[in-house]
Design an enzyme around this catalytic site. Structure first.
Site, mmCIF file in Angstrom:
data_model
loop_
_atom_site.group_PDB
_atom_site.id
_atom_site.type_symbol
_atom_site.label_atom_id
_atom_site.label_comp_id
_atom_site.label_asym_id
_atom_site.label_seq_id
_atom_site.Cartn_x
_atom_site.Cartn_y
_atom_site.Cartn_z
ATOM 1 N N ASP A 201 93.215 -43.244 38.732
ATOM 2 C CA ASP A 201 94.586 -43.205 38.041
ATOM 3 C C ASP A 201 94.490 -44.532 37.023
ATOM 4 O O ASP A 201 93.406 -45.379 36.982
ATOM 5 C CB ASP A 201 95.486 -43.467 39.260
ATOM 6 C CG ASP A 201 96.578 -42.535 39.073
ATOM 7 O OD1 ASP A 201 96.942 -42.278 38.015
ATOM 8 O OD2 ASP A 201 97.453 -42.290 40.106
ATOM 9 N N ASP A 287 102.598 -36.011 35.725
ATOM 10 C CA ASP A 287 102.418 -35.346 36.822
ATOM 11 C C ASP A 287 103.391 -34.078 36.710
ATOM 12 O O ASP A 287 104.561 -33.964 36.237
ATOM 13 C CB ASP A 287 103.106 -36.124 37.991
ATOM 14 C CG ASP A 287 101.965 -37.249 38.238
ATOM 15 O OD1 ASP A 287 101.286 -37.620 37.618
ATOM 16 O OD2 ASP A 287 102.260 -38.210 39.326
#
Ligand code: GLA
Length: 618
Positions: A201, A287
């Site tokens: 990430d 997301d």
């Protein structure tokens, strides 16, 4: 390699400190005609890997549990993946996401949160070990994945601040991201704990700026952002790419070339353009939320990126939202449409709902073997879209000659008709074709040149069509995107595209306008900027290459060069207002064909160009 030269510039910039701002301002400099990156490489220069030869399939707990993930849940889901038959259908990875790390110890190692992962506790070990967990997953015939961040801190620390499962201790102890520990962490994860997959990430280099409340409150160390969300010019793509490159090298070193490297920078910092150099898959969007609108946005982030995907390297529009919100068991039309689009786009299929309690109707969708076979087709070509109002029609060339998958998709809430022609399918006009409707599990008879379907609101139809290729000796470039690598894209600050647009595309110019200028068949070509270089795996399969080069914008001539295994085999100049002239090149026995377009020096705004009507002849 272009990306290395970008990284080199980063180094120069950081060495020069403030002065370097004049050099790059966080944006990759354009290649110039003299740039060595525009010289033929003779290679297909993507991330070196034997992993992810088809898009990864598996399960990730984030969409179901966020940080409320624990070992019992993950083990039970893994078991359910086997018991439901999903594992047999190809779902293989069981990934742990954010929430597993308790703290970083003074010697730099990470201690696992053993209250949530009890099997990791070991007498005498301060860190604990995931070995019993990965042994269990491997024992089920599955593979295991873990999560980290390229910065000092992870996303949950910033965005799930109320979670009881965040890292504990001092500011430094809570730095469980890999920044400054890349090699050590990757070594532990792959060599000691035996994971097979890592998701990396990027919140640590985006969301801990001095002005944010938890940083001001002294909870986290401040860092200047390398990613400013939604703002490419303010971000530092070179530096972000460099951090991922270091991690990718560590993954090779400790996990081998069969380890899967997943880049999660949400399409920021030009990651969809360099991801293929640095990992096996890369996110192209924020997301996914559990809404139709969010899913549409994620589709749009990836739909024009076919030239960037192929075996070993995939665009990732995020995990599946099936099982939640607009895609739950009450919304099977939407769930099917979501799955249809992910399979036609050769997207990773990572389930994100609680498989221990899966309604059969959802298993029928995510476990449909014929839909999965399209996603996993070994040629690895991402589908190419045609748009008309709310309708999207996406055509994917499959491995077997004359086989195509086609998805019809209704973005809107009003029923519509959609159609595809034999020509759009690359099949001979008037020829017979067999059509398999994958959701209806029925074969259709077709006649005529057009297949027309009716789509309900949010509906999708997925077909597998087998017919006679238009010309059995020809393979058009739009039928082989997985074998094309955009090695240099000509992108500059002056030509900067909005986020999510790809600078080299099939069927249109980089800005989405048609490939005008070179006549009929033009849409069967590639649009790009000048000062670009495409690498094509011809694999000794073709005799001849035919193409119509054209200049689509600006007032400058462009030099078009074709190389076969690094040997210059054609060199022509086309002017901006000139009628395009087709060329033919002998490429017999070439392994790598390269297409280079060169603008004259000093051109600030690089022209858009077309490699129009481009095809190989066997
Ligand atoms: C980011 C990622 C998500 C998930 C969370 C974890 O938002 O994009 O997929 O991993 O972080 O905190």
């Amino acid at each position: 390699m272009p990306s290395q030269s970008r990284i080199h510039r980063t180094t120069v910039r950081s060495l020069l400190g403030g002065v370097g701002v004049l050099l790059a301002v966080g944006f990759p400099l354009s290649a110039t005609a003299q740039d060595p990156s525009l010289a033929p490489s003779g290679r297909f220069s993507v991330y070196r890997t034997t992993a992810a030869q088809t898009p990864p399939m598996g399960w990730n707990p984030w969409n179901a549990f966020r940080t409320d993930v624990d070992e019992t849940k993950v083990r039970e889901v893994a078991k359910a993946m086997v018991d439901t038959g999903l594992a047999r259908r190809g779902y293989r990875f069981v990934n742990i996401d954010d929430g597993w790390a308790l703290k970083r110890l003074p010697d730099g190692r990470i201690r696992i949160r053993d209250s949530m992962f009890p099997s990791t506790a070991r007498p005498g070990s301060v860190t604990g070990s995931f070995r019993p967990f990965t042994d269990y997953i491997h024992g089920l015939g599955l593979k295991a994945g873990l999560y980290t961040d390229i910065g000092r801190n992870t996303c949950a620390q910033r965005w799930d601040a109320e979670s009881p499962n965040l890292p504990v201790g001092t500011v430094v102890e809570r730095q469980v991201g890999s920044y400054g520990h890349a090699v050590q962490d990757i070594r532990t994860i792959f060599a000691d704990w035996k994971f097979d997959y890592i998701k990396i990430d990027a919140c640590g280099v985006a969301d801990y700026t001095p002005d944010v409340a938890p940083v001001k409150a002294g909870l986290y160390q401040a860092s200047d952002p390398l990613i400013v969300r939604g703002n490419i010019p303010a971000s530092d793509p070179n530096a972000v790419e460099h951090l991922y490159a270091v991690l990718g090298d560590a993954v090779h070193q400790w996990g081998g070339e069969d380890a899967t490297m997943s880049i999660c920078a949400w399409g920021e910092a030009l990651s969809p353009l360099w991801g293929k150099m640095r990992g096996n898959l890369w996110r192209t969007s924020p997301d996914i939320e559990f809404t139709w609108q969010s899913m549409l946005e994620n589709i749009d982030s990836v739909i024009d990126g076919a030239l960037y995907a192929g075996p070993g390297h995939w665009n990732d529009p995020d995990m599946l939202a099936i099982g939640h919100g607009d895609f739950d068991v009450e919304h099977l039309t939407e769930a099917r449409a979501h799955f249809t689009m992910w399979t036609i786009m050769a997207s990773p299929l990572l389930l994100g709902y609680d498989l221990r309690h899966s309604p059969a109707a959802l298993l029928d969708i995510v476990g449909n073997p014929e839909a999965i076979a399209i996603d996993q087709d070994p040629a690895g070509n991402q589908g190419v879209p045609y748009r008309s109002g709310a309708a999207m029609v996406v055509v994917r060339t499959l491995r077997d000659p004359g086989e195509r998958a086609v998805a019809f998709f209704n973005r809107g809430t009003v029923p519509i008709d959609a159609n595809v022609s034999r020509a759009q399918l690359g099949l001979a006009s008037g020829s017979a074709a067999t059509v398999r409707d994958i959701w209806a599990k029925k074969d259709w008879a077709t006649t005529g040149d057009t297949i027309t379907v009716k789509l309900p609101a949010h509906g999708a139809i997925l077909l597998r069509v087998a017919g006679t290729p238009g010309d059995p000796d020809a393979v058009w470039l739009d039928e082989m995107p997985a074998r094309i690598n955009v090695a240099v894209d000509g992108l500059t600050q002056a030509t900067a595209l909005p986020m999510g647009q790809f600078p080299a595309r099939i069927g249109t110019a980089p800005d989405g306008t048609p490939l005008h200028g070179e006549g009929a068949g033009a849409s069967r070509g590639i649009g790009a900027f000048a000062n670009s270089r495409l690498e094509i795996r011809a694999d000794r399969a073709f005799r001849r290459f035919e193409v119509t080069p054209a200049v689509l914008s600006g007032h400058h001539s462009v030099r078009f060069r074709v190389y076969a295994d690094r040997k210059l085999v054609k060199d022509v100049v086309a002017g901006p207002a000139q009628t395009a002239v087709p060329i033919e090149v002998d490429v017999s026995s070439a392994k790598i064909v390269e297409l280079v377009a060169l603008a004259p020096g000093g051109v600030a705004r690089l022209p858009m160009i077309a490699w129009g009507s481009a095809r190989f002849m066997r």
